[in-house]
Design a protein around this motif. Sequence first.
Motif, PDB file in Angstrom:
ATOM      1  N   ASP A 201       0.795  -1.253  -0.245  1.00  0.00           N
ATOM      2  CA  ASP A 201      -0.063   0.065  -0.062  1.00  0.00           C
ATOM      3  C   ASP A 201       0.610   0.870   0.125  1.00  0.00           C
ATOM      4  OD1 ASP A 201      -2.692  -1.587   0.025  1.00  0.00           O
ATOM      5  OD2 ASP A 201      -2.668  -1.381   2.307  1.00  0.00           O
ATOM      6  N   GLU A 202       1.760   0.983   0.594  1.00  0.00           N
ATOM      7  CA  GLU A 202       3.120   2.004   0.899  1.00  0.00           C
ATOM      8  C   GLU A 202       3.456   2.129  -0.815  1.00  0.00           C
ATOM      9  OE1 GLU A 202       6.490   4.047   3.390  1.00  0.00           O
ATOM     10  OE2 GLU A 202       6.121   1.456   3.530  1.00  0.00           O
ATOM     11  N   PHE A 203       3.929   1.496  -1.485  1.00  0.00           N
ATOM     12  CA  PHE A 203       4.357   2.066  -3.238  1.00  0.00           C
ATOM     13  C   PHE A 203       2.899   2.233  -3.750  1.00  0.00           C
ATOM     14  CE2 PHE A 203       5.571   0.324  -6.658  1.00  0.00           C
ATOM     15  CZ  PHE A 203       7.106   0.471  -7.178  1.00  0.00           C
ATOM     16  N   ARG A 204       1.979   1.639  -3.726  1.00  0.00           N
ATOM     17  CA  ARG A 204       1.260   2.239  -4.301  1.00  0.00           C
ATOM     18  C   ARG A 204       1.202   3.767  -3.981  1.00  0.00           C
ATOM     19  NH1 ARG A 204      -2.985  -1.095  -6.827  1.00  0.00           N
ATOM     20  NH2 ARG A 204      -2.165  -2.603  -5.149  1.00  0.00           N
ATOM     21  N   ALA A 205       0.801   4.167  -3.003  1.00  0.00           N
ATOM     22  CA  ALA A 205       0.422   5.400  -2.022  1.00  0.00           C
ATOM     23  C   ALA A 205       1.626   6.650  -2.814  1.00  0.00           C
ATOM     24  CB  ALA A 205       0.160   5.460  -1.112  1.00  0.00           C
ATOM     25  N   ASN A 206       2.435   6.390  -2.750  1.00  0.00           N
ATOM     26  CA  ASN A 206       4.169   7.152  -3.165  1.00  0.00           C
ATOM     27  C   ASN A 206       3.820   7.047  -5.202  1.00  0.00           C
ATOM     28  OD1 ASN A 206       4.940   7.154  -1.743  1.00  0.00           O
ATOM     29  ND2 ASN A 206       7.047   5.304  -1.181  1.00  0.00           N
ATOM     30  N   LEU A 207       3.337   5.426  -5.881  1.00  0.00           N
ATOM     31  CA  LEU A 207       3.395   6.222  -7.161  1.00  0.00           C
ATOM     32  C   LEU A 207       1.930   6.878  -7.798  1.00  0.00           C
ATOM     33  CD1 LEU A 207       2.689   2.685  -8.221  1.00  0.00           C
ATOM     34  CD2 LEU A 207       5.007   4.167  -8.994  1.00  0.00           C
ATOM     35  N   ALA A 208       0.895   7.409  -6.788  1.00  0.00           N
ATOM     36  CA  ALA A 208      -0.225   8.433  -7.166  1.00  0.00           C
ATOM     37  C   ALA A 208       0.544   9.513  -6.760  1.00  0.00           C
ATOM     38  CB  ALA A 208      -1.472   7.835  -6.135  1.00  0.00           C
ATOM     39  N   GLY A 209       0.815   9.535  -5.502  1.00  0.00           N
ATOM     40  CA  GLY A 209       0.926  10.293  -4.716  1.00  0.00           C
ATOM     41  C   GLY A 209       2.263  11.468  -6.213  1.00  0.00           C
ATOM     42  N   GLY A 210       3.120  10.635  -7.422  1.00  0.00           N
ATOM     43  CA  GLY A 210       3.893  11.597  -8.082  1.00  0.00           C
ATOM     44  C   GLY A 210       3.013  12.119  -9.806  1.00  0.00           C
ATOM     45  N   VAL A 211       1.090  11.488  -9.491  1.00  0.00           N
ATOM     46  CA  VAL A 211       0.612  11.955 -10.470  1.00  0.00           C
ATOM     47  C   VAL A 211       0.015  13.314 -10.314  1.00  0.00           C
ATOM     48  CG1 VAL A 211      -1.792  11.748 -11.878  1.00  0.00           C
ATOM     49  CG2 VAL A 211      -0.023   9.614 -10.963  1.00  0.00           C
ATOM     50  N   PHE A 213      -2.743  15.163 -11.371  1.00  0.00           N
ATOM     51  CA  PHE A 213      -3.856  14.868 -11.016  1.00  0.00           C
ATOM     52  C   PHE A 213      -5.379  13.931 -12.242  1.00  0.00           C
ATOM     53  CE2 PHE A 213      -8.604  16.746 -11.432  1.00  0.00           C
ATOM     54  CZ  PHE A 213      -9.185  16.636  -9.764  1.00  0.00           C
ATOM     55  N   PRO A 214      -5.704  14.058 -11.970  1.00  0.00           N
ATOM     56  CA  PRO A 214      -6.354  13.877 -10.754  1.00  0.00           C
ATOM     57  C   PRO A 214      -5.026  12.238  -9.622  1.00  0.00           C
ATOM     58  CG  PRO A 214      -7.432  12.146 -11.429  1.00  0.00           C
ATOM     59  CD  PRO A 214      -6.991  12.654 -12.807  1.00  0.00           C
ATOM     60  N   LYS A 215      -4.567  12.877  -8.115  1.00  0.00           N
ATOM     61  CA  LYS A 215      -3.785  12.110  -7.366  1.00  0.00           C
ATOM     62  C   LYS A 215      -3.741  10.519  -6.936  1.00  0.00           C
ATOM     63  CE  LYS A 215      -1.712  15.038  -5.280  1.00  0.00           C
ATOM     64  NZ  LYS A 215      -0.008  15.036  -6.300  1.00  0.00           N
ATOM     65  N   ARG A 216      -4.015   9.616  -8.048  1.00  0.00           N
ATOM     66  CA  ARG A 216      -4.357   8.499  -7.690  1.00  0.00           C
ATOM     67  C   ARG A 216      -3.871   7.876  -9.430  1.00  0.00           C
ATOM     68  NH1 ARG A 216      -8.640   7.543 -10.730  1.00  0.00           N
ATOM     69  NH2 ARG A 216     -10.112   9.148 -11.876  1.00  0.00           N
ATOM     70  N   LEU A 217      -4.041   6.594  -8.588  1.00  0.00           N
ATOM     71  CA  LEU A 217      -3.729   6.018  -9.895  1.00  0.00           C
ATOM     72  C   LEU A 217      -5.080   5.171 -10.778  1.00  0.00           C
ATOM     73  CD1 LEU A 217      -2.290   2.457  -8.045  1.00  0.00           C
ATOM     74  CD2 LEU A 217      -1.157   4.829  -8.893  1.00  0.00           C
ATOM     75  N   GLY A 218      -4.549   5.401 -12.353  1.00  0.00           N
ATOM     76  CA  GLY A 218      -6.032   5.343 -12.916  1.00  0.00           C
ATOM     77  C   GLY A 218      -6.359   4.111 -13.108  1.00  0.00           C
ATOM     78  N   HIS A 219      -7.426   3.904 -13.386  1.00  0.00           N
ATOM     79  CA  HIS A 219      -8.670   2.291 -12.994  1.00  0.00           C
ATOM     80  C   HIS A 219      -8.598   2.244 -14.782  1.00  0.00           C
ATOM     81  CE1 HIS A 219      -9.334   3.905  -9.935  1.00  0.00           C
ATOM     82  NE2 HIS A 219      -9.999   5.091  -9.998  1.00  0.00           N
ATOM     83  N   VAL A 240      -1.859   9.583 -30.775  1.00  0.00           N
ATOM     84  CA  VAL A 240      -1.515   9.034 -29.793  1.00  0.00           C
ATOM     85  C   VAL A 240      -2.181   9.736 -29.146  1.00  0.00           C
ATOM     86  CG1 VAL A 240       0.501   7.962 -28.086  1.00  0.00           C
ATOM     87  CG2 VAL A 240       0.641   7.617 -30.437  1.00  0.00           C
ATOM     88  N   ILE A 241      -2.534   9.540 -27.552  1.00  0.00           N
ATOM     89  CA  ILE A 241      -3.106   9.415 -26.520  1.00  0.00           C
ATOM     90  C   ILE A 241      -2.531   9.788 -25.239  1.00  0.00           C
ATOM     91  CG2 ILE A 241      -5.350   9.973 -25.040  1.00  0.00           C
ATOM     92  CD1 ILE A 241      -7.192   9.965 -28.144  1.00  0.00           C
ATOM     93  N   ARG A 242      -1.873   9.946 -24.572  1.00  0.00           N
ATOM     94  CA  ARG A 242      -1.921   9.989 -23.450  1.00  0.00           C
ATOM     95  C   ARG A 242      -3.104   9.815 -22.184  1.00  0.00           C
ATOM     96  NH1 ARG A 242       4.470  11.893 -22.299  1.00  0.00           N
ATOM     97  NH2 ARG A 242       3.708  11.196 -20.295  1.00  0.00           N
ATOM     98  N   LEU A 243      -3.185   9.268 -21.096  1.00  0.00           N
ATOM     99  CA  LEU A 243      -3.971   8.619 -19.944  1.00  0.00           C
ATOM    100  C   LEU A 243      -3.215   8.686 -19.229  1.00  0.00           C
ATOM    101  CD1 LEU A 243      -6.834   8.766 -19.790  1.00  0.00           C
ATOM    102  CD2 LEU A 243      -6.443   5.783 -19.925  1.00  0.00           C
ATOM    103  N   ASP A 244      -2.510   9.913 -18.097  1.00  0.00           N
ATOM    104  CA  ASP A 244      -2.115   9.669 -17.457  1.00  0.00           C
ATOM    105  C   ASP A 244      -2.049  10.594 -15.902  1.00  0.00           C
ATOM    106  OD1 ASP A 244      -0.446  12.169 -18.652  1.00  0.00           O
ATOM    107  OD2 ASP A 244       0.478  11.362 -19.903  1.00  0.00           O
ATOM    108  N   GLY A 245      -3.080  11.362 -16.241  1.00  0.00           N
ATOM    109  CA  GLY A 245      -3.573  12.804 -15.720  1.00  0.00           C
ATOM    110  C   GLY A 245      -1.758  13.661 -15.157  1.00  0.00           C
TER     111      GLY A 245
END
Length: 252
Positions: A201-211, A213-219, A240-245
């Motif tokens: 969960d910590e690693f996942r939160a770190n990944l999300a923190g680098g985005v 907005f929105p500050k989360r992982l994509g679905h 080519v379309i980026r989907l990356d917040g």
Amino acid sequence: MEIKETAAIVTGGASGLGGATARALAARGARVFALDLPNAVEKAEPVDGVTFVPADVTDAEQVADAVSAAVESGLPLRTTVNCAGVGWAGRILGKQGPHDLELFRKVVEVNLIGTFNVLRLAAAAMSTTQPLDHDQRGVVINTASIAAFDGQIGQVAYAASKGGVVGLTLSAARDLASFGIRVVTIAPGIIDTPMLAGVSDEFRANLAGGVPFPKRLGHPTEYAGLALSIIDQDYLNGEVIRLDGALRMAPR
């Protein structure tokens, strides 16, 4: 382009981006043929409107058979979405020495050559369908990655393979324009797929923190939603379309 009462092929269709896309297409009335490796197909949960087909995207004969199954459904093959891929990491020079050549070769074979293999065979089948308005026959959606532009340390094989997918997009769209087939690529950022299932969960939160907005992982459902929008928008082609917040990845 209308999705209902058409056939669609989705690679990597047993889970993750491909699984979400297969379900979304089926919900819109398509008959979906979801290709994936045999062990993934065995674990896939049944979905109405989705036929799971064991196939390796790098195998010409297996993909040709899967395309034939879609054609023989009696519905016109209008959509192909390439989601199959691998993401093994390795530095050019690491503690164990130079990057393993076979590992590099395998990543490129699956992510780039596998994508092209499906693209060429599906396009051949699409080209024989009855044209719709403005002579359109269908669309192929490929999957790259923001690593194609922002490859991190240890991603040399992955970045090269996804950069190849980006590079073929416009050329493929131009090649297939005379057949009424569009080609568009999605370059996802960090999406919460089974590839991340084993991280903390910590690693996942770190990944999300680098985005930004929105500050989360994509679905995966967001990828699927974009794929449906691409199908719907007939004038969208060769892009080519980026989907990356708005994420731009740092070196590590």
